[in-house]
Design a protein around this motif. Structure first.
Motif, mmCIF file in Angstrom:
data_model
loop_
_atom_site.group_PDB
_atom_site.id
_atom_site.type_symbol
_atom_site.label_atom_id
_atom_site.label_comp_id
_atom_site.label_asym_id
_atom_site.label_seq_id
_atom_site.Cartn_x
_atom_site.Cartn_y
_atom_site.Cartn_z
ATOM 1 N N ALA A 109 73.662 135.976 11.362
ATOM 2 C CA ALA A 109 74.050 136.747 10.178
ATOM 3 C C ALA A 109 73.834 135.916 8.922
ATOM 4 N N TRP A 110 74.136 134.627 8.980
ATOM 5 C CA TRP A 110 73.919 133.726 7.839
ATOM 6 C C TRP A 110 72.444 133.714 7.449
ATOM 7 N N ARG A 111 71.578 133.506 8.432
ATOM 8 C CA ARG A 111 70.141 133.394 8.139
ATOM 9 C C ARG A 111 69.587 134.695 7.544
ATOM 10 N N LEU A 112 70.044 135.827 8.046
ATOM 11 C CA LEU A 112 69.606 137.113 7.483
ATOM 12 C C LEU A 112 70.103 137.281 6.049
ATOM 13 N N ALA A 113 71.363 136.923 5.817
ATOM 14 C CA ALA A 113 71.924 137.050 4.471
ATOM 15 C C ALA A 113 71.227 136.113 3.491
ATOM 16 N N VAL A 114 70.869 134.918 3.928
ATOM 17 C CA VAL A 114 70.157 133.976 3.046
ATOM 18 C C VAL A 114 68.794 134.546 2.665
ATOM 19 N N SER B 151 66.785 137.971 -6.540
ATOM 20 C CA SER B 151 67.193 136.998 -7.552
ATOM 21 C C SER B 151 66.801 137.557 -8.919
ATOM 22 N N PRO B 152 67.442 137.065 -9.973
ATOM 23 C CA PRO B 152 67.137 137.610 -11.299
ATOM 24 C C PRO B 152 65.766 137.164 -11.781
ATOM 25 N N LEU B 153 65.171 138.008 -12.612
ATOM 26 C CA LEU B 153 63.923 137.610 -13.264
ATOM 27 C C LEU B 153 64.204 136.427 -14.169
ATOM 28 N N GLU C 242 75.343 130.446 -5.456
ATOM 29 C CA GLU C 242 74.095 130.656 -6.198
ATOM 30 C C GLU C 242 72.879 130.108 -5.452
ATOM 31 N N ASN C 243 73.113 129.140 -4.570
ATOM 32 C CA ASN C 243 72.007 128.523 -3.843
ATOM 33 C C ASN C 243 72.482 128.103 -2.447
ATOM 34 N N PRO C 244 72.738 129.078 -1.577
ATOM 35 C CA PRO C 244 73.211 128.729 -0.239
ATOM 36 C C PRO C 244 72.101 128.044 0.557
ATOM 37 N N PRO C 245 72.475 127.126 1.462
ATOM 38 C CA PRO C 245 71.454 126.452 2.266
ATOM 39 C C PRO C 245 70.808 127.403 3.269
ATOM 40 N N ASP C 246 69.553 127.138 3.595
ATOM 41 C CA ASP C 246 68.857 127.968 4.572
ATOM 42 C C ASP C 246 69.530 127.906 5.936
ATOM 43 N N GLU C 247 69.960 126.721 6.333
ATOM 44 C CA GLU C 247 70.645 126.561 7.613
ATOM 45 C C GLU C 247 72.147 126.699 7.394
ATOM 46 N N GLN D 10 74.430 141.597 -3.980
ATOM 47 C CA GLN D 10 75.844 141.757 -3.641
ATOM 48 C C GLN D 10 76.042 141.851 -2.127
ATOM 49 N N ILE D 11 75.150 142.558 -1.454
ATOM 50 C CA ILE D 11 75.219 142.664 0.003
ATOM 51 C C ILE D 11 74.961 141.298 0.639
ATOM 52 N N ALA D 12 74.010 140.547 0.085
ATOM 53 C CA ALA D 12 73.707 139.220 0.611
ATOM 54 C C ALA D 12 74.926 138.301 0.523
ATOM 55 N N VAL D 13 75.618 138.315 -0.609
ATOM 56 C CA VAL D 13 76.799 137.466 -0.766
ATOM 57 C C VAL D 13 77.885 137.883 0.218
ATOM 58 N N ARG D 14 78.070 139.190 0.386
ATOM 59 C CA ARG D 14 79.055 139.654 1.370
ATOM 60 C C ARG D 14 78.663 139.212 2.786
ATOM 61 N N GLY D 15 77.364 139.238 3.069
ATOM 62 C CA GLY D 15 76.888 138.786 4.375
ATOM 63 C C GLY D 15 77.140 137.310 4.604
ATOM 64 N N LEU D 16 76.945 136.501 3.567
ATOM 65 C CA LEU D 16 77.215 135.069 3.682
ATOM 66 C C LEU D 16 78.695 134.826 3.962
ATOM 67 N N LEU D 17 79.551 135.537 3.252
ATOM 68 C CA LEU D 17 80.995 135.396 3.470
ATOM 69 C C LEU D 17 81.386 135.862 4.870
ATOM 70 N N ALA D 18 80.814 136.984 5.307
ATOM 71 C CA ALA D 18 81.142 137.516 6.636
ATOM 72 C C ALA D 18 80.664 136.574 7.736
ATOM 73 N N ALA D 19 79.554 135.883 7.525
ATOM 74 C CA ALA D 19 79.043 134.958 8.529
ATOM 75 C C ALA D 19 79.982 133.786 8.758
ATOM 76 N N CYS D 20 80.840 133.542 7.795
ATOM 77 C CA CYS D 20 81.815 132.444 7.908
ATOM 78 C C CYS D 20 83.042 132.846 8.697
ATOM 79 N N ARG D 21 83.174 134.126 9.001
ATOM 80 C CA ARG D 21 84.354 134.635 9.716
ATOM 81 C C ARG D 21 83.966 135.030 11.143
ATOM 82 N N ALA D 22 84.900 134.884 12.052
ATOM 83 C CA ALA D 22 84.653 135.290 13.434
ATOM 84 C C ALA D 22 84.538 136.815 13.496
ATOM 85 N N PRO D 23 83.701 137.336 14.391
ATOM 86 C CA PRO D 23 83.593 138.794 14.524
ATOM 87 C C PRO D 23 84.930 139.391 14.917
ATOM 88 N N ASP D 24 85.151 140.607 14.477
ATOM 89 C CA ASP D 24 86.383 141.348 14.787
ATOM 90 C C ASP D 24 86.379 141.706 16.280
#
Length: 86
Positions: free
Chosen positions: A25-30, A37-39, A10-15, A69-83
């Protein structure tokens, strides 16, 4: 078996945390995460589409919107090594 995330979804760090292997990829997803964000509850500002706290402030789509949803997927993908295959 659920794994514990190295960040608050819900509140990922900027770094990126130390576990992140793709910091750009992390910084772009953040950035996308922060934009979509919701109103807040209360009187909704004028937006096109549905109004109220169950819509995104950036795109006015129902919450959670595709941008978040894309942002959350991007954050998760940034934690994994590229294929290695592409």
């Amino acid at each position: 078996m659920p794994t514990e995330l190295p960040f608050d979804p819900e509140n990922p760090p900027d770094e990126p945390p130390p576990e992140v292997v793709q910091p750009m990829a992390w910084r772009l997803a953040v950035r996308l995460h922060r934009e979509h964000s919701p109103l807040p509850a209360g009187p909704a500002p004028p937006v096109s589409g549905p109004a109220g706290p169950n819509v995104c402030r950036a795109c006015a789509d129902p919450w959670p919107c595709h941008g978040r949803q894309i942002a959350v997927r991007g954050l998760l993908a940034a934690c994994r090594a590229p294929d290695a295959h592409g």
